[in-house]
Write an enzyme that holds these catalytic residues in place. Sequence first.
Site, mmCIF file in Angstrom:
data_model
loop_
_atom_site.group_PDB
_atom_site.id
_atom_site.type_symbol
_atom_site.label_atom_id
_atom_site.label_comp_id
_atom_site.label_asym_id
_atom_site.label_seq_id
_atom_site.Cartn_x
_atom_site.Cartn_y
_atom_site.Cartn_z
ATOM 1 N N TYR A 1 51.502 39.101 28.087
ATOM 2 C CA TYR A 1 50.171 39.644 27.808
ATOM 3 C C TYR A 1 50.098 40.328 26.447
ATOM 4 O O TYR A 1 49.050 40.353 25.823
ATOM 5 C CB TYR A 1 49.778 40.664 28.883
ATOM 6 C CG TYR A 1 49.142 40.062 30.100
ATOM 7 C CD1 TYR A 1 49.809 39.106 30.851
ATOM 8 C CD2 TYR A 1 47.873 40.453 30.511
ATOM 9 C CE1 TYR A 1 49.235 38.563 31.973
ATOM 10 C CE2 TYR A 1 47.291 39.911 31.640
ATOM 11 C CZ TYR A 1 47.978 38.965 32.366
ATOM 12 O OH TYR A 1 47.407 38.430 33.488
ATOM 13 N N LYS B 1 62.234 33.757 36.066
ATOM 14 C CA LYS B 1 62.425 32.317 35.839
ATOM 15 C C LYS B 1 63.678 32.178 34.987
ATOM 16 O O LYS B 1 63.667 31.664 33.860
ATOM 17 C CB LYS B 1 61.162 31.744 35.163
ATOM 18 C CG LYS B 1 61.157 30.237 35.008
ATOM 19 C CD LYS B 1 60.998 29.468 36.320
ATOM 20 C CE LYS B 1 61.100 27.972 36.061
ATOM 21 N NZ LYS B 1 61.195 27.191 37.312
ATOM 22 N N ASP C 1 58.832 30.141 41.037
ATOM 23 C CA ASP C 1 58.245 28.993 41.744
ATOM 24 C C ASP C 1 58.645 29.009 43.223
ATOM 25 O O ASP C 1 57.827 28.767 44.116
ATOM 26 C CB ASP C 1 58.614 27.656 41.063
ATOM 27 C CG ASP C 1 60.078 27.536 40.673
ATOM 28 O OD1 ASP C 1 60.823 28.531 40.825
ATOM 29 O OD2 ASP C 1 60.490 26.455 40.220
ATOM 30 N N ASP D 1 50.754 38.703 37.894
ATOM 31 C CA ASP D 1 49.325 38.383 37.951
ATOM 32 C C ASP D 1 49.089 37.220 38.904
ATOM 33 O O ASP D 1 48.219 37.265 39.764
ATOM 34 C CB ASP D 1 48.828 38.027 36.539
ATOM 35 C CG ASP D 1 47.357 37.657 36.546
ATOM 36 O OD1 ASP D 1 46.570 38.397 37.166
ATOM 37 O OD2 ASP D 1 46.998 36.620 35.951
ATOM 38 N N ASP E 1 47.477 37.277 43.129
ATOM 39 C CA ASP E 1 46.279 36.569 43.614
ATOM 40 C C ASP E 1 46.649 35.731 44.830
ATOM 41 O O ASP E 1 45.922 35.681 45.815
ATOM 42 C CB ASP E 1 45.691 35.649 42.524
ATOM 43 C CG ASP E 1 44.521 36.301 41.794
ATOM 44 O OD1 ASP E 1 44.512 37.543 41.707
ATOM 45 O OD2 ASP E 1 43.620 35.574 41.322
HETATM 46 C C1 IPM Z 1 44.323 41.414 37.160
HETATM 47 C C2 IPM Z 1 43.343 40.605 36.368
HETATM 48 C C3 IPM Z 1 43.522 40.948 34.900
HETATM 49 C C4 IPM Z 1 44.917 40.529 34.508
HETATM 50 C C5 IPM Z 1 42.471 40.336 33.969
HETATM 51 C C6 IPM Z 1 41.065 40.709 34.376
HETATM 52 C C7 IPM Z 1 42.719 40.674 32.531
HETATM 53 O O1 IPM Z 1 43.489 39.251 36.617
HETATM 54 O O2 IPM Z 1 44.264 42.664 37.086
HETATM 55 O O3 IPM Z 1 45.144 40.824 37.858
HETATM 56 O O4 IPM Z 1 45.152 39.357 34.194
HETATM 57 O O5 IPM Z 1 45.795 41.377 34.517
HETATM 58 MG MG MG Z 2 44.899 38.833 38.148
#
Ligand code: IPM
Ligand code: MG
Length: 365
Positions: free
Chosen positions: A141, A191, A223, A247, A251
């Site tokens: 990032y 990784k 993975d 990240d 999700d």
């Molecule tokens: C998260 C989000 C952020 C990230 C975005 C909105 C920049 O996806 O907090 O997971 O990628 O960190």
């Molecule tokens: Mg995210």
Amino acid sequence: MQFNIAALLGDGVGPEVATEAIKVLETVGKKSSHSFNLHHGLIGGVAIDEYGVALTEETLEMCRSCDAVLLGAVGGPKWDDPKAKVRPEDGLLALRKELGLFANLRPVKVLPMLTDSTTLKPEVIKDVDLIVVRELTGGLYFGQPKKQWQTPEGRRAVDTMDYSEPEIERIVRVGFEIALTRRKKLVSVDKANVLESSRLWRQIATEVSAGYPDVELEHMLVDACAMRLIQRPAYFDVVVTGNMFGDIITDEASMLAGSMGMLPSASLAGIPKGGASKAFGMYEPIHGSAPRRAGQNIANPIATILSAAMMLRYSFNLTTEAEAIEKAVTAVLEEGYRTYDIIEEGKTQVGTKEMGGLIADRIIS
Ligand code: IPM
Ligand code: MG
């Protein structure tokens, strides 16, 4: 005690869900000897509209002068042009970096009364109770170089995955400290079969583990981890990983709980010890601004309310009060109240405000 909280409600459903978390905090304040003073500021798209930037220096200073930050959500189609000079997300990334919020805690707990509201089989997600510790201010990032440029062969772009020893060491330590307060199993995700930065990560994780003989450390490739999270999620206790991998897998992990609307997060500037801390932190739901749901009083405020509970635990060291919020959430769900995202037959559907009100009513501390 007096606590100062910077409240950055943001875009989309952000203000609606954060308002309910504030309602719950105020109830905790009334029922205890603590007071929570809110200081409002703009972040994200609303800040771009007002000031031309996603986060102003003044708002950043205001956050610095507080004990913690409560954030709603940022972003929306209005500010989504890929060529735009400023993006709502810039505000969030700047806050993380400028406030040194290197440790992102994302717990995923499947509550027994919600096992039917996910897309996975109930027997697979039963007993899931894991927490991902994601490094938040380094890696892909923020690494340099990071740019796009023109070459004779066409356009080209680069991002850099860069990690230093101190960056890896402190985040891995957070993983171990949290594992000590739980089932004492830490999975470090990397990784290392391909990436140099992951090989360094793995070495350092192994070195740090010498100081935590009671915690079992396992290294897992990202993975394989992505697969295991769906195949046998209850296997995991604490997972520690870098910014990009964290990240993605958070999700994925959030779907275990049925709805992003259930999942809180904390971003800390220090290492929590013994399941509590007084570290400066920012607290926000995992979900985004959900522009299509905004302004309709339907968004689920539980993720933000549980983020406020994390604030009490990790920035104010108020464990009892944090538990009071968590118990109130469980009680309301047990009584059958649901927002649209977790509704099932036979349950009572309520809106954002009603859900916040019900939870606030059940706070006893
Ligand atoms: C998260 C989000 C952020 C990230 C975005 C909105 C920049 O996806 O907090 O997971 O990628 O960190
Ligand atoms: Mg995210």
